[in-house]
Design a protein around this motif. Structure first.
Motif, PDB file in Angstrom:
ATOM      1  N   VAL A 465     -34.737  -2.220 -29.529  1.00 51.51           N
ATOM      2  CA  VAL A 465     -33.276  -1.397 -29.724  1.00 51.51           C
ATOM      3  C   VAL A 465     -32.641  -1.774 -28.261  1.00 51.51           C
ATOM      4  CG1 VAL A 465     -34.330   0.553 -28.794  1.00 51.51           C
ATOM      5  CG2 VAL A 465     -32.510   0.854 -30.049  1.00 51.51           C
ATOM      6  N   ASP A 466     -33.418  -2.362 -27.187  1.00 47.70           N
ATOM      7  CA  ASP A 466     -32.901  -2.203 -25.994  1.00 47.70           C
ATOM      8  C   ASP A 466     -32.045  -3.679 -25.717  1.00 47.70           C
ATOM      9  OD1 ASP A 466     -34.716  -4.363 -26.203  1.00 47.70           O
ATOM     10  OD2 ASP A 466     -36.299  -3.092 -24.989  1.00 47.70           O
ATOM     11  N   ALA A 467     -31.657  -4.283 -26.922  1.00 53.67           N
ATOM     12  CA  ALA A 467     -31.042  -5.468 -26.716  1.00 53.67           C
ATOM     13  C   ALA A 467     -29.661  -5.501 -25.927  1.00 53.67           C
ATOM     14  CB  ALA A 467     -30.677  -6.123 -28.106  1.00 53.67           C
ATOM     15  N   GLY A 468     -29.540  -6.396 -24.948  1.00 52.95           N
ATOM     16  CA  GLY A 468     -28.216  -6.195 -24.258  1.00 52.95           C
ATOM     17  C   GLY A 468     -27.991  -5.066 -22.972  1.00 52.95           C
ATOM     18  N   ALA A 473     -28.144   2.401 -18.086  1.00 58.28           N
ATOM     19  CA  ALA A 473     -28.143   2.709 -19.591  1.00 58.28           C
ATOM     20  C   ALA A 473     -29.739   2.480 -20.275  1.00 58.28           C
ATOM     21  CB  ALA A 473     -27.322   1.528 -20.203  1.00 58.28           C
ATOM     22  N   ALA A 474     -30.558   1.488 -19.480  1.00 62.00           N
ATOM     23  CA  ALA A 474     -31.991   1.308 -19.893  1.00 62.00           C
ATOM     24  C   ALA A 474     -32.605   2.767 -19.847  1.00 62.00           C
ATOM     25  CB  ALA A 474     -32.594   0.219 -19.203  1.00 62.00           C
ATOM     26  N   LEU A 496     -38.086  -3.521 -22.364  1.00 63.81           N
ATOM     27  CA  LEU A 496     -37.568  -2.794 -21.308  1.00 63.81           C
ATOM     28  C   LEU A 496     -38.794  -1.942 -20.727  1.00 63.81           C
ATOM     29  CD1 LEU A 496     -34.249  -1.089 -22.044  1.00 63.81           C
ATOM     30  CD2 LEU A 496     -34.610  -2.783 -20.376  1.00 63.81           C
ATOM     31  N   PRO A 497     -39.028  -2.255 -19.288  1.00 63.39           N
ATOM     32  CA  PRO A 497     -40.156  -1.578 -18.790  1.00 63.39           C
ATOM     33  C   PRO A 497     -39.754  -0.052 -18.643  1.00 63.39           C
ATOM     34  CG  PRO A 497     -38.792  -2.899 -17.126  1.00 63.39           C
ATOM     35  CD  PRO A 497     -38.335  -3.428 -18.370  1.00 63.39           C
ATOM     36  N   ALA A 535     -45.249  -4.508 -14.404  1.00 62.75           N
ATOM     37  CA  ALA A 535     -44.892  -5.459 -13.443  1.00 62.75           C
ATOM     38  C   ALA A 535     -44.335  -6.843 -13.910  1.00 62.75           C
ATOM     39  CB  ALA A 535     -45.921  -5.638 -12.428  1.00 62.75           C
ATOM     40  N   ARG A 536     -45.176  -7.642 -15.063  1.00 54.85           N
ATOM     41  CA  ARG A 536     -44.775  -8.488 -15.660  1.00 54.85           C
ATOM     42  C   ARG A 536     -43.376  -8.522 -16.404  1.00 54.85           C
ATOM     43  NH1 ARG A 536     -43.777 -10.511 -19.976  1.00 54.85           N
ATOM     44  NH2 ARG A 536     -44.369  -8.488 -21.222  1.00 54.85           N
ATOM     45  N   MET A 537     -43.119  -7.495 -16.879  1.00 58.18           N
ATOM     46  CA  MET A 537     -41.665  -7.103 -17.474  1.00 58.18           C
ATOM     47  C   MET A 537     -40.838  -7.046 -16.551  1.00 58.18           C
ATOM     48  SD  MET A 537     -43.022  -4.558 -20.272  1.00 58.18           S
ATOM     49  CE  MET A 537     -41.641  -4.298 -21.236  1.00 58.18           C
ATOM     50  N   LEU A 538     -41.046  -6.614 -15.336  1.00 54.39           N
ATOM     51  CA  LEU A 538     -40.249  -6.314 -14.415  1.00 54.39           C
ATOM     52  C   LEU A 538     -39.797  -7.790 -13.410  1.00 54.39           C
ATOM     53  CD1 LEU A 538     -41.391  -2.933 -12.972  1.00 54.39           C
ATOM     54  CD2 LEU A 538     -38.911  -3.326 -13.704  1.00 54.39           C
TER      55      LEU A 538
END
Length: 564
Positions: A465-468, A473-474, A496-497, A535-538
């Motif tokens: 659902v976090d596309a774009g 906003a996140a 999204l982290p 951390a990987r996602m970031l």
């Protein structure tokens, strides 16, 4: 609520088991690299929901794939209770849905160990799980689906179904009237033709089974000489026996029985046989007397059979069909004679059904207008919490001008389109013209949150659902999902982290190579592992100390919010 999910031999998954029984509400996050297999998990759930399965989904070198989900049905879930009772599938408060995909492409679906259709399993899972995916985003761009969203929000599907039944009745009566009117236009020609056919059949006066009887008589006439010879000789021999030796035997036994009464029974039997043979001899004589060899009769039979065959060629393979055709022709002629009266009667009925349907359509339309205003207000309130501080959301409704059935569909007299503006001073426009990917994701999230409060579905699944979406906003999206998870069980496949950090349970999906084969595995993460995954996602596969610290801060921030 989804308690457990088991998957075997589906694509890259050889075996998977998710135990979610401890999370009646809360956020369950699934993260992992792109291509790790998160979509396979969603596909497994979609297969339970009735989506089409193919043999290519079965893991190579395996005969079949299996997906099984165990749900707890909320007490008082009216739609689920009705479906389970209707199909005798109830098993307490548990609903286990299982699907098996074969290597041959065949698929079987079971609910509480009873075989069902994929359509029924789709109806059942729709009452248990709500899936929000990229496909839903496309539906939001298609105005044809906006009416469904509006009716779901306003809980108007019951009223909509009432109108749909009236609309179907109106269509049936309208079709019946049109057919009668078409018949009325050509009724004189049809009447003349039917009368000609009926007169032809009546003139022939067919009787059921007559042709079979005539065929038997014809064969008898053709064999008349042989029958006279054979039956005549048999009759004469039988008469000689009855009048000769048998008569003398009967006389002698009658005298013997007078001397010895034990012979009475035998004498009676001999006398009875004599009478029977006398009767047979008489029957043969009677048959011979009625036997005819008249060639004129043969000609008459041939003519009658030809006449009957002509009727059969025109009106039916058997004489019973010819007779039935005549009866139907008589009924149709009677209908044609009363056609004007019937058209008037059907016309009045059509008017009555149309009046009731229009009344119901106006009631539905008025309820939709009230619902539309409420949806506008609630959507703008939801969007405010998703970093759309001055967004405008409008529900544009149009309806036919006249108060008749022209332009009305089975869904009612209304056409609906959602309008949106994210920027102050800009008028709202159609979503398809202005909404970006990130805006569309937040619009869908706001809509899903509103609908989730009204339906009886306990489990909501968000697929990316976090596309774009990024930045502030996140954070807003994460907050909204956490809010929904306060009263629903929410599964979220995310990159999204900010969202993953809010999870009550965090799974990592990744690929592994074992013994030369690739497999997708899913494992729950410990607190330490969660920090590493965030951390990987970031920052990628080689996060810095600062990135690790920020990941830990995200989780800590979530914990403080929960405590507050």
């Amino acid at each position: 609520m989804l308690q457990e999910l088991r998957v075997h031999n589906l694509a890259l998954i050889d075996t998977l088991h998710l135990d979610l029984s401890a999370y009646k509400t809360g956020l369950i996050a699934l993260t992992g690299e792109t291509g790790a297999g998160k979509s396979i998990i969603l596909q497994a759930i979609n297969l339970l929901a009735g989506s089409r399965g193919t043999a290519s989904w079965v893991r190579s070198d395996c005969e079949q794939a299996g997906i099984e989900a165990a749900f707890t049905v909320r007490p008082g879930h009216a739609e689920m209770d009705a479906l389970l009772d209707e199909h005798s599938l109830r098993d307490g408060t548990t609903c286990i849905v299982r699907r098996v995909l074969g290597k041959d492409g065949r698929s079987r679906v079971y609910v509480n160990d009873q075989a069902v259709t994929s359509r029924l399993s789709g109806e059942l899972t729709a009452g248990l799980i709500n899936i929000a995916s990229q496909h839903d985003h496309q539906q939001l761009l298609n105005s044809r689906h906006h009416l469904d969203y509006l009716d779901t929000f306003g809980e108007l599907h019951g009223l909509r179904q009432q109108f749909a039944k009236l609309f179907q009745q109106w269509q049936q009566v309208f079709s019946e009237l049109r057919q009668l009117q078409e018949q009325e236009q050509g009724k004189e020609q049809q009447r003349d033709f039917l009368r000609f056919q009926l007169d032809e059949i009546r003139k022939g006066q067919p009787v059921a089974g007559e042709d079979e009887s005539l065929v038997r008589e014809r064969e008898q006439l053709k064999s008349a000489d042989a029958l006279q010879r054979l039956v005549g000789a048999s009759g004469r021999r039988l008469a000689d026996i009855v009048n000769g030796d048998l008569a003398e035997i009967r006389k002698h036994l009658e005298q013997a029985a007078g001397l010895d009464r034990s012979l009475n029974s035998l004498a009676d039997r001999i006398a009875s046989a004599g009478y029977e043979l006398e009767d047979m001899a008489g029957s043969l004589q009677k048959y011979l007397a009625g036997l005819s060899a008249d060639p004129d009769r043969l000609d008459a039979i041939a003519g009658r059979l030809a006449e009957l065959k002509q009727l059969q060629r025109k009106y039916g393979p058997a004489l019973t069909d010819v007779i039935a055709f005549a009866e139907q022709a008589e009924a149709t002629l009677a209908l044609l004679d009363s056609l004007e009266e019937e058209i008037g009667r059907i016309g009045l009925r059509l008017e009555a059904v149309a009046t009731e349907a229009l009344r119901k359509s106006v009631e539905l339309s008025n309820r939709r207008k009230e619902t539309a205003r409420k949806l506008e207000q609630d959507m703008e309130r939801e969007l405010t919490t998703l970093s759309f501080s001055q967004a405008i959301f409008r529900v544009a409704m149009t309806e036919p001008e006249g108060m008749d059935m022209v332009g009305i569909q089975a869904t009612g007299r209304d056409s609906v389109e959602f309008m949106f503006s994210a920027n102050p001073g800009e008028p709202p426009k159609s979503l398809v013209k202005i909404a970006s990917g990130g805006e569309l994701s937040r619009l869908m999230l706001a809509m899903k949150c509103l609908l989730a409060r009204r339906d009886q579905v306990d489990t909501v699944i968000f697929d990316e659902v976090d596309a774009g979406i990024g930045g502030q906003a996140a954070e807003a999206v994460a907050g909204k999902i956490v809010e929904l998870a306060g009263h629903h069980q929410v599964l979220c496949i995310t990159h999204l982290p900010q969202i993953a950090a809010c999870a009550d349970l965090h799974f990592k999906v990744e690929k592994q190579v074992e013994a030369g084969r690739t497999r997708t595995v899913i494992n729950p993460l410990t607190q330490e592992e969660r920090v590493a995954e965030l951390a990987r996602m970031l920052g990628g596969d080689h996060p810095t100390a600062q990135t690790l610290a920020f990941a830990g801060e995200l989780i800590e921030r979530k914990g403080k919010k929960a405590a507050a």
